[in-house]
Design a protein around this motif. Sequence first.
Motif, mmCIF file in Angstrom:
data_model
loop_
_atom_site.group_PDB
_atom_site.id
_atom_site.type_symbol
_atom_site.label_atom_id
_atom_site.label_comp_id
_atom_site.label_asym_id
_atom_site.label_seq_id
_atom_site.Cartn_x
_atom_site.Cartn_y
_atom_site.Cartn_z
ATOM 1 N N GLN A 127 0.698 -1.215 0.020
ATOM 2 C CA GLN A 127 0.021 0.096 0.017
ATOM 3 C C GLN A 127 0.992 1.233 0.252
ATOM 4 O O GLN A 127 0.321 2.444 0.102
ATOM 5 C CB GLN A 127 -0.876 0.148 1.122
ATOM 6 C CG GLN A 127 -1.916 -0.967 1.158
ATOM 7 C CD GLN A 127 -2.832 -1.100 2.276
ATOM 8 O OE1 GLN A 127 -2.183 -1.660 3.418
ATOM 9 N NE2 GLN A 127 -4.189 -0.972 2.212
ATOM 10 N N ALA A 151 -1.403 -3.888 13.070
ATOM 11 C CA ALA A 151 -1.644 -4.946 14.259
ATOM 12 C C ALA A 151 -0.938 -4.216 15.622
ATOM 13 O O ALA A 151 0.001 -3.615 15.590
ATOM 14 C CB ALA A 151 -1.225 -6.050 14.066
ATOM 15 N N VAL A 152 -1.656 -4.532 16.903
ATOM 16 C CA VAL A 152 -1.051 -3.992 18.192
ATOM 17 C C VAL A 152 -1.489 -5.037 19.112
ATOM 18 O O VAL A 152 -2.428 -5.716 19.125
ATOM 19 C CB VAL A 152 -1.560 -2.652 18.628
ATOM 20 C CG1 VAL A 152 -1.197 -1.293 17.376
ATOM 21 C CG2 VAL A 152 -3.089 -2.609 18.927
ATOM 22 N N LYS A 204 3.895 2.185 13.640
ATOM 23 C CA LYS A 204 4.340 1.200 12.828
ATOM 24 C C LYS A 204 3.477 -0.103 13.381
ATOM 25 O O LYS A 204 3.586 -0.460 14.501
ATOM 26 C CB LYS A 204 5.761 1.003 12.684
ATOM 27 C CG LYS A 204 6.503 -0.073 11.847
ATOM 28 C CD LYS A 204 7.869 -0.532 12.118
ATOM 29 C CE LYS A 204 8.089 -1.509 11.557
ATOM 30 N NZ LYS A 204 9.567 -2.154 11.890
ATOM 31 N N SER A 205 3.018 -0.752 12.326
ATOM 32 C CA SER A 205 2.284 -2.106 12.838
ATOM 33 C C SER A 205 3.298 -3.156 13.488
ATOM 34 O O SER A 205 4.169 -3.156 13.231
ATOM 35 C CB SER A 205 1.651 -2.722 11.467
ATOM 36 O OG SER A 205 1.065 -3.932 11.711
ATOM 37 N N GLY A 206 2.546 -3.624 14.719
ATOM 38 C CA GLY A 206 3.364 -4.436 15.468
ATOM 39 C C GLY A 206 3.799 -3.924 16.829
ATOM 40 O O GLY A 206 4.519 -4.567 17.461
ATOM 41 N N ALA A 210 -8.930 -0.930 -0.086
ATOM 42 C CA ALA A 210 -9.351 -1.502 1.160
ATOM 43 C C ALA A 210 -8.816 -0.806 2.350
ATOM 44 O O ALA A 210 -7.471 -0.353 2.152
ATOM 45 C CB ALA A 210 -9.095 -3.123 1.112
ATOM 46 N N CYS A 211 -9.424 -0.719 3.259
ATOM 47 C CA CYS A 211 -8.754 0.115 4.715
ATOM 48 C C CYS A 211 -7.470 -0.380 5.021
ATOM 49 O O CYS A 211 -7.234 -1.678 5.005
ATOM 50 C CB CYS A 211 -9.859 -0.199 5.682
ATOM 51 S SG CYS A 211 -9.878 -1.635 6.559
ATOM 52 N N HIS A 212 -6.531 0.386 5.577
ATOM 53 C CA HIS A 212 -5.357 -0.050 5.888
ATOM 54 C C HIS A 212 -5.713 -0.689 7.452
ATOM 55 O O HIS A 212 -6.402 0.105 8.168
ATOM 56 C CB HIS A 212 -4.652 1.162 6.173
ATOM 57 C CG HIS A 212 -3.272 0.851 6.592
ATOM 58 N ND1 HIS A 212 -2.361 1.623 7.428
ATOM 59 C CD2 HIS A 212 -2.237 -0.177 6.183
ATOM 60 C CE1 HIS A 212 -1.123 1.232 7.546
ATOM 61 N NE2 HIS A 212 -1.133 0.078 6.862
ATOM 62 N N ARG A 213 -4.838 -1.335 7.681
ATOM 63 C CA ARG A 213 -4.957 -2.243 9.052
ATOM 64 C C ARG A 213 -3.716 -2.220 9.633
ATOM 65 O O ARG A 213 -2.536 -2.730 9.044
ATOM 66 C CB ARG A 213 -5.317 -3.570 8.807
ATOM 67 C CG ARG A 213 -6.872 -3.786 8.004
ATOM 68 C CD ARG A 213 -7.261 -5.175 7.813
ATOM 69 N NE ARG A 213 -6.054 -5.800 6.862
ATOM 70 C CZ ARG A 213 -6.020 -7.186 6.531
ATOM 71 N NH1 ARG A 213 -7.028 -7.875 7.353
ATOM 72 N NH2 ARG A 213 -5.121 -7.805 5.889
#
Lengths: 408, 156
Positions: free
Chosen positions: A153, A404-405, A303-305, A399-402
């Motif tokens: 993305q 994770a946390v 940042k994801s994660g 599509a929506c950005h996702r």
Amino acid sequence: MKKQRRAFIKKITLASLASALGAEIVFAKNLPKDYLPVFLQEQDSLKALGKDSALKVLNDRPWNIETPIHLLDDKVTPADKMFVRNNGSIPEKIDISTWSLTVKGESVQKEKSYSLSELKSKFKNYTYQLTLECGGNGRGEFYPPTEGNQWGQGAVSCALWTGIRLKDLLEDVGIKKDAVYIGYHGADAHLSGDPKKEAISRGIPIKKAMQDETLLAFQMNGKEIPMAHGYPLRLVAGGYPASASGKWLKAISVRNKVHDGSKMESPSYRVPIEPIEPGTQTAAENMRIIESMPVKSLITHPKSGAEFSLGKTLEIRGHAWAGEEEVSKVAYSIDFGATWQSCNLDKPVNRFAWQHFQTNVKFPKKGYYEIWVMATDENGNSQPMVVPGWNPKGYLNNACHRIAVKVS
Amino acid sequence: MKEEDVKRMIRSVSILGFLLLFLVLSSIGVVLLLQYQPDLVQGWLAKEKSRNSEQISEAFQDEWTPEKLEEVGLVEGEGLQLVLANCTNCHSAKLVTQNRFTREGWIQVIRWMQETQGFWELGENEDAIVDYLSTHFAPEAQGRRMPLEVEWYSLE
């Protein structure tokens, strides 16, 4: 030997990418003579192209380089974090003292050429912040897979562009009433090496060419445009697929029909007029040229994660844009779309610039969460939660950005 | 003149002499062969020709070390050499390995490149190339949206 090298590469985490070139010297005695791992060549190339070492090379011939989403956090995208999408080879030699731009085609009164300095001095200069997103951004998520660079993305940027208005130039040349389209011609070479072929020669309708923000730019973020982004002159048509913004600009054709240059033909940068079943084909007559890009948003921080403890208030922020439209609302969900809360949203600095959103998020209990973000434009169009309508070339995945946390 | 210089001169003269002798002898040999065994010579020439095409694929092998193949995501398998020889001239191998198609899908991509990008006809090699690609780079069902791939880190 192979095992050692694999181990060596595995040891390199994203965080230590920057030191990869130093590591090469340490391990030099393990490497066969004259053998430089592709991984390190890539790092060299990223450096040579002026790119942050964490950018992801999807393709090195032609250059296609993607920006990890968390590196898009700047309000104005800096050069080292701007994605690269090239269709041909970057021109090898550019002499700005002899560089000229020719305006030609069926619909000009008379063909006219301008030197670079003439362009800069003869016409008033303007600066706008403009969103450029690759039409194929998000292609990697389409199923069945579609041909081309498998973008995540991160093929989007919003830099500050300085140049002259295309409409001022067209007015100076004099265009006929029957003009409907303009096409660009750049100095990049076709990959096959055939000098008769153009790598890419797309364009925009006259109505887009006549907008105030459509520029012939010679500066990006207040400096000369970097080589990978079209030095010394490029078109910038914000809100359209970035392929409409031709780089290394040598000529513009003013056309009395839709421009028919390379990659204007179906199915390039086109989508079905009537939606089709995934994996099926449709006639060229049922395909339309992509103009304004759809509504979209990205969480650029954190940042994801991210893992953190319960009780922490998490600030999330990012950008939202909607092609030629304005974004009117950005909402987020931490329960997989069951409930949505709105974010603070800034107005764009000018038309076709992305907008920034921000909010603070609290989590009710420990566990794994996904933060989803959804923007809505002023016409009420919002982002789908799953990959949108399949199309033969995998364009327009908004599509929506996702991210994770984990709360512990 | 020093003794060393004299020695060096003698050595040079004798090397030159040997070289001359070798040249004369080999010329005589070639002339004799052409005179009495022309078929043998033609056979060699033909072999030389086919070796040239082998050399081309050898050159690819030299360039494509196992490490480099791994880096771009190519795998060993029947048809790999044909893929290297035909699919990495104009664009990066990474453009191949990023993509996933069925047999029909790969044929469509090849046709698109032939029709619009100046790609050559593959002739009898097409089958082997398409076999390789559709075997090693076939689509895997992934539904409408995949789970997130996460690299965890601690956020202060």
